[in-house]
Write a protein that holds these residues in place. Structure first.
Motif, PDB file in Angstrom:
ATOM      1  N   LEU A 199       0.830  -1.203   0.000  1.00  0.00           N
ATOM      2  CA  LEU A 199       0.000   0.000   0.000  1.00  0.00           C
ATOM      3  C   LEU A 199       0.865   1.254   0.000  1.00  0.00           C
ATOM      4  O   LEU A 199       0.531   2.257  -0.640  1.00  0.00           O
ATOM      5  CB  LEU A 199      -0.921   0.002   1.224  1.00  0.00           C
ATOM      6  CG  LEU A 199      -2.157  -0.893   1.164  1.00  0.00           C
ATOM      7  CD1 LEU A 199      -2.834  -0.934   2.531  1.00  0.00           C
ATOM      8  CD2 LEU A 199      -3.137  -0.402   0.104  1.00  0.00           C
ATOM      9  N   ASP A 200       1.989   1.185   0.727  1.00  0.00           N
ATOM     10  CA  ASP A 200       2.868   2.342   0.846  1.00  0.00           C
ATOM     11  C   ASP A 200       3.539   2.697  -0.476  1.00  0.00           C
ATOM     12  O   ASP A 200       4.078   3.790  -0.629  1.00  0.00           O
ATOM     13  CB  ASP A 200       3.940   2.063   1.911  1.00  0.00           C
ATOM     14  CG  ASP A 200       4.406   3.333   2.595  1.00  0.00           C
ATOM     15  OD1 ASP A 200       3.607   4.286   2.685  1.00  0.00           O
ATOM     16  OD2 ASP A 200       5.560   3.381   3.035  1.00  0.00           O
TER      17      ASP A 200
ATOM     18  N   VAL B  91       1.630   7.292   9.220  1.00  0.00           N
ATOM     19  CA  VAL B  91       2.275   7.594   7.945  1.00  0.00           C
ATOM     20  C   VAL B  91       3.790   7.552   8.099  1.00  0.00           C
ATOM     21  O   VAL B  91       4.353   8.168   9.011  1.00  0.00           O
ATOM     22  CB  VAL B  91       1.823   8.973   7.424  1.00  0.00           C
ATOM     23  CG1 VAL B  91       2.541   9.316   6.115  1.00  0.00           C
ATOM     24  CG2 VAL B  91       0.312   8.991   7.220  1.00  0.00           C
ATOM     25  N   SER B  92       4.456   6.861   7.193  1.00  0.00           N
ATOM     26  CA  SER B  92       5.912   6.727   7.224  1.00  0.00           C
ATOM     27  C   SER B  92       6.571   7.931   6.551  1.00  0.00           C
ATOM     28  O   SER B  92       5.896   8.734   5.890  1.00  0.00           O
ATOM     29  CB  SER B  92       6.317   5.454   6.474  1.00  0.00           C
ATOM     30  OG  SER B  92       6.064   5.610   5.077  1.00  0.00           O
ATOM     31  N   PRO B  93       7.894   8.065   6.693  1.00  0.00           N
ATOM     32  CA  PRO B  93       8.595   9.132   5.957  1.00  0.00           C
ATOM     33  C   PRO B  93       8.383   9.052   4.446  1.00  0.00           C
ATOM     34  O   PRO B  93       8.374  10.074   3.763  1.00  0.00           O
ATOM     35  CB  PRO B  93      10.067   8.901   6.334  1.00  0.00           C
ATOM     36  CG  PRO B  93       9.999   8.289   7.699  1.00  0.00           C
ATOM     37  CD  PRO B  93       8.778   7.402   7.667  1.00  0.00           C
ATOM     38  N   ARG B  94       8.218   7.821   3.906  1.00  0.00           N
ATOM     39  CA  ARG B  94       7.921   7.714   2.486  1.00  0.00           C
ATOM     40  C   ARG B  94       6.596   8.399   2.162  1.00  0.00           C
ATOM     41  O   ARG B  94       6.440   9.029   1.113  1.00  0.00           O
ATOM     42  CB  ARG B  94       7.866   6.253   2.057  1.00  0.00           C
ATOM     43  CG  ARG B  94       7.518   6.079   0.571  1.00  0.00           C
ATOM     44  CD  ARG B  94       7.240   4.642   0.207  1.00  0.00           C
ATOM     45  NE  ARG B  94       8.464   3.872   0.164  1.00  0.00           N
ATOM     46  CZ  ARG B  94       8.576   2.585   0.515  1.00  0.00           C
ATOM     47  NH1 ARG B  94       7.508   1.959   0.979  1.00  0.00           N
ATOM     48  NH2 ARG B  94       9.716   1.957   0.429  1.00  0.00           N
ATOM     49  N   GLY B  95       5.640   8.289   3.081  1.00  0.00           N
ATOM     50  CA  GLY B  95       4.357   8.954   2.873  1.00  0.00           C
ATOM     51  C   GLY B  95       4.500  10.470   2.874  1.00  0.00           C
ATOM     52  O   GLY B  95       3.852  11.169   2.082  1.00  0.00           O
ATOM     53  N   ALA B  96       5.348  10.983   3.765  1.00  0.00           N
ATOM     54  CA  ALA B  96       5.577  12.429   3.796  1.00  0.00           C
ATOM     55  C   ALA B  96       6.218  12.903   2.493  1.00  0.00           C
ATOM     56  O   ALA B  96       5.874  13.960   1.952  1.00  0.00           O
ATOM     57  CB  ALA B  96       6.460  12.788   4.985  1.00  0.00           C
TER      58      ALA B  96
ATOM     59  N   HIS C 121      -4.339   5.788   2.648  1.00  0.00           N
ATOM     60  CA  HIS C 121      -4.042   4.354   2.548  1.00  0.00           C
ATOM     61  C   HIS C 121      -2.803   3.965   3.343  1.00  0.00           C
ATOM     62  O   HIS C 121      -2.463   2.777   3.411  1.00  0.00           O
ATOM     63  CB  HIS C 121      -3.860   3.961   1.076  1.00  0.00           C
ATOM     64  CG  HIS C 121      -2.820   4.767   0.361  1.00  0.00           C
ATOM     65  ND1 HIS C 121      -2.932   6.115   0.163  1.00  0.00           N
ATOM     66  CD2 HIS C 121      -1.639   4.405  -0.214  1.00  0.00           C
ATOM     67  CE1 HIS C 121      -1.876   6.555  -0.503  1.00  0.00           C
ATOM     68  NE2 HIS C 121      -1.079   5.548  -0.730  1.00  0.00           N
ATOM     69  N   ARG C 122      -2.132   4.931   3.946  1.00  0.00           N
ATOM     70  CA  ARG C 122      -0.918   4.651   4.727  1.00  0.00           C
ATOM     71  C   ARG C 122      -1.213   4.582   6.216  1.00  0.00           C
ATOM     72  O   ARG C 122      -0.294   4.470   7.024  1.00  0.00           O
ATOM     73  CB  ARG C 122       0.136   5.720   4.448  1.00  0.00           C
ATOM     74  CG  ARG C 122       0.432   5.914   2.964  1.00  0.00           C
ATOM     75  CD  ARG C 122       1.376   7.081   2.727  1.00  0.00           C
ATOM     76  NE  ARG C 122       1.366   7.501   1.344  1.00  0.00           N
ATOM     77  CZ  ARG C 122       2.140   6.988   0.393  1.00  0.00           C
ATOM     78  NH1 ARG C 122       2.999   6.037   0.699  1.00  0.00           N
ATOM     79  NH2 ARG C 122       2.071   7.417  -0.861  1.00  0.00           N
ATOM     80  N   ILE C 123      -2.480   4.686   6.585  1.00  0.00           N
ATOM     81  CA  ILE C 123      -2.887   4.692   7.992  1.00  0.00           C
ATOM     82  C   ILE C 123      -3.633   3.403   8.297  1.00  0.00           C
ATOM     83  O   ILE C 123      -4.594   3.062   7.602  1.00  0.00           O
ATOM     84  CB  ILE C 123      -3.780   5.912   8.296  1.00  0.00           C
ATOM     85  CG1 ILE C 123      -2.987   7.213   8.108  1.00  0.00           C
ATOM     86  CG2 ILE C 123      -4.356   5.820   9.704  1.00  0.00           C
ATOM     87  CD1 ILE C 123      -3.845   8.455   8.177  1.00  0.00           C
ATOM     88  N   GLU C 124      -3.190   2.697   9.308  1.00  0.00           N
ATOM     89  CA  GLU C 124      -3.905   1.497   9.759  1.00  0.00           C
ATOM     90  C   GLU C 124      -4.445   1.752  11.161  1.00  0.00           C
ATOM     91  O   GLU C 124      -3.689   2.025  12.094  1.00  0.00           O
ATOM     92  CB  GLU C 124      -2.988   0.269   9.762  1.00  0.00           C
ATOM     93  CG  GLU C 124      -3.748  -0.995  10.143  1.00  0.00           C
ATOM     94  CD  GLU C 124      -2.874  -2.229  10.107  1.00  0.00           C
ATOM     95  OE1 GLU C 124      -3.288  -3.278  10.641  1.00  0.00           O
ATOM     96  OE2 GLU C 124      -1.755  -2.143   9.556  1.00  0.00           O
TER      97      GLU C 124
END
Length: 323
Positions: A170-171, A254-259, A293-296
């Motif tokens: 997803l990420d 959210v990961s750094p990739r998401g940012a 989609h990056r949040i569970e």
């Protein structure tokens, strides 16, 4: 030698014209068209969520026609194998040798229809293609065409017999777009077109023509890379993402990739809007599609009716906006 500023302006006008051109076939989905244009500018992939019958496939086909790009549709099923997507080594009796037969992934716009209906082994076959823009078969890396993006769809209602996408996959998607059922006015427009003879299998008859292409996309990408991002805007994006990790209802934020994806999409949106710099409003506008989609969420929070979009609403309302 042409003036880069003129090239950038012409590219922007051509890409903006895509919305009207796709609108000849698809009614009322300007936001989804814009999201796909942003993904192409960012070389990112898109997850599209919507119930059957809201023109997800037609949208991709119309966009490919308006951009003069190749598109391939793969229906993901439980028995689909990785080689059915990437391609495989086959024996050619005529030449008495083995050769590589390209799979449907060798295209510009790959429509992975109902991606959550195939097992993880086949889902993961797309990971290398999405991240490295190549596939490795029999130990040899084979580059994919440029541009190349994956547009994956999934049904948000029916989960029987599905394999939910893992967080790591997803990420990899730049954006998650939702395609709701059309409004009454849009639905009347859709039915009126069909009553007048519109055939979704014949986009040429609907008047959809190429209005942009690879050159405009390349010029747009180069221009997006020049869009300025101030330190306060970067800090704002980081604060938004960190706030999702601190929320009590969240298991995975959210990961750094998401940012990074959020800033990239905001940069493309700023350029498409005619600006050479990113504002906090650009970040806010792209926060939902870039982060949802990056949040569970924790299971107990989901049972209480919490959603990723609802969490993002609260985060956007509470994190201080730089001025």
């Amino acid at each position: 030698m042409s003036d880069p500023a003129i090239d950038s302006t012409a590219a922007r006008q051509a890409l903006i014209a895509l919305r009207a051109e796709v609108g000849k076939a698809v009614v009322g989905n300007d936001a989804a068209v814009t999201g796909l244009i942003l993904a192409l500018l960012c070389r990112g992939h898109v997850l599209v969520e919507g119930v059957p019958g809201v023109a997800k496939t037609l949208l991709v086909r119309a966009l490919a026609t308006a951009l003069d790009l190749r598109t391939t549709r793969v229906q993901f099923t439980p028995d689909l194998m990785p080689g059915d997507v990437t391609g495989s080594i086959v024996y050619d009796p005529g030449a008495a040798e083995f050769s590589f037969r390209e799979g449907p992934v060798f295209t510009n716009l790959l429509l992975a229809d109902e991606i959550n209906r195939t097992p993880p082994k086949t889902q993961s076959a797309l990971l290398e293609a999405m991240e490295e823009r190549q596939v490795t078969v029999d130990g040899t890396g084979r580059p994919l065409p440029d541009p190349f993006i994956v547009i994956a769809t999934q049904n948000p209602v029916e989960y029987e017999g599905t394999y939910p996408l893992p967080e790591a996959q997803l990420d990899r998607f730049l954006l998650k777009l939702t395609m709701p059922a059309p409004s009454r006015e849009d639905e009347i427009g859709i039915l009126s077109r069909h009553a007048e003879g519109f055939d979704p299998r014949d986009l040429g008859a609907a008047g959809v023509r190429p209005v942009a292409g690879v050159e405009q996309l390349a010029a747009g990408r180069a221009a997006v890379a020049e869009v300025a991002i101030g330190p306060e805007v970067i800090g704002y994006a980081v604060d938004l993402c960190r706030a999702t990790r601190a929320a009590p209802s969240v298991r995975l934020g959210v990961s750094p990739r998401g940012a990074t994806a959020l800033l990239g999409a905001a940069r493309a949106w700023a350029w498409l809007s005619g600006r050479g710099y990113v504002t906090p409003d650009d970040v806010k506008a792209l926060a939902r599609p870039a982060l949802r989609h990056r949040i569970e969420l924790r299971p107990e929070a989901e049972l209480e009716g919490a959603t990723a979009d609802g969490l993002l609403e609260r985060v956007l309302a509470t994190v201080a906006v730089p001025r």
